[in-house]
Scaffold this motif. Sequence first.
Motif, PDB file in Angstrom:
ATOM      1  N   GLN A  50    -119.427  61.497 -46.055  1.00  0.00           N
ATOM      2  CA  GLN A  50    -120.444  61.562 -47.049  1.00  0.00           C
ATOM      3  C   GLN A  50    -121.820  60.674 -46.345  1.00  0.00           C
ATOM      4  OE1 GLN A  50    -120.374  61.031 -51.344  1.00  0.00           O
ATOM      5  NE2 GLN A  50    -121.263  58.942 -50.697  1.00  0.00           N
ATOM      6  N   ARG A  51    -121.651  59.901 -45.412  1.00  0.00           N
ATOM      7  CA  ARG A  51    -122.775  59.161 -45.111  1.00  0.00           C
ATOM      8  C   ARG A  51    -123.496  60.097 -43.981  1.00  0.00           C
ATOM      9  NH1 ARG A  51    -121.132  57.661 -39.991  1.00  0.00           N
ATOM     10  NH2 ARG A  51    -118.725  57.477 -39.812  1.00  0.00           N
ATOM     11  N   HIS A  54    -125.338  62.821 -46.090  1.00  0.00           N
ATOM     12  CA  HIS A  54    -126.495  62.559 -46.479  1.00  0.00           C
ATOM     13  C   HIS A  54    -127.408  62.133 -45.670  1.00  0.00           C
ATOM     14  CE1 HIS A  54    -124.507  61.293 -50.690  1.00  0.00           C
ATOM     15  NE2 HIS A  54    -124.237  62.529 -50.437  1.00  0.00           N
ATOM     16  N   ALA A  55    -127.199  61.715 -44.370  1.00  0.00           N
ATOM     17  CA  ALA A  55    -128.241  61.204 -43.321  1.00  0.00           C
ATOM     18  C   ALA A  55    -128.795  62.754 -43.009  1.00  0.00           C
ATOM     19  CB  ALA A  55    -127.475  60.759 -42.241  1.00  0.00           C
ATOM     20  N   GLN A 152    -129.046  59.188 -38.116  1.00  0.00           N
ATOM     21  CA  GLN A 152    -128.731  57.776 -38.147  1.00  0.00           C
ATOM     22  C   GLN A 152    -129.128  56.908 -36.755  1.00  0.00           C
ATOM     23  OE1 GLN A 152    -124.628  58.110 -39.146  1.00  0.00           O
ATOM     24  NE2 GLN A 152    -124.957  57.396 -41.209  1.00  0.00           N
TER      25      GLN A 152
END
Length: 156
Positions: A50-51, A54-55, A152
């Motif tokens: 998910q990270r 979402h990034a 990121q």
Amino acid sequence: MTHDQLAITPLEEWLARTIRDPESAFRDWREGRPAVLALGSLFDAVKLPQRLVHAAASIPEHSAVAAVLGPLAGPVIWSPPGWYLALVPAGTADTWDSPHAAALGAGNYLPVPRLDRTAPEGIHWTVPLNGARTLCSPPAVVQLLHAGRDRQGLSR
């Protein structure tokens, strides 16, 4: 028509063909549960953190995430506690080489929600299944992962 009398759609029939007892999938969907389907025969899945998704989307809003997943050109499921599962062609797991996400194929199982579960609570379709064999492009999935890593500020 009550929930128990919902007609089975051709897409549900296609999905349920991955298991020996398709009726169990239909029963699970009728009762509001995800059906546990086998991977490797009709499709595989790439488990996207998910990270990173979402990034890539810049913001975690459902509409922004759905928009960044759209170019994958296929269905994506969101599953707790924070994974996006891109359905990709069967055999993708055999040649998958991205260190940023795992590809799941034969011998693995995937919880699959009813096709009408598109609201962002619990397991749901972030990008709905639009047709049998209409699956995410593995190169597009890799490109999304790279975009998330780049946003990121991490190396590939």
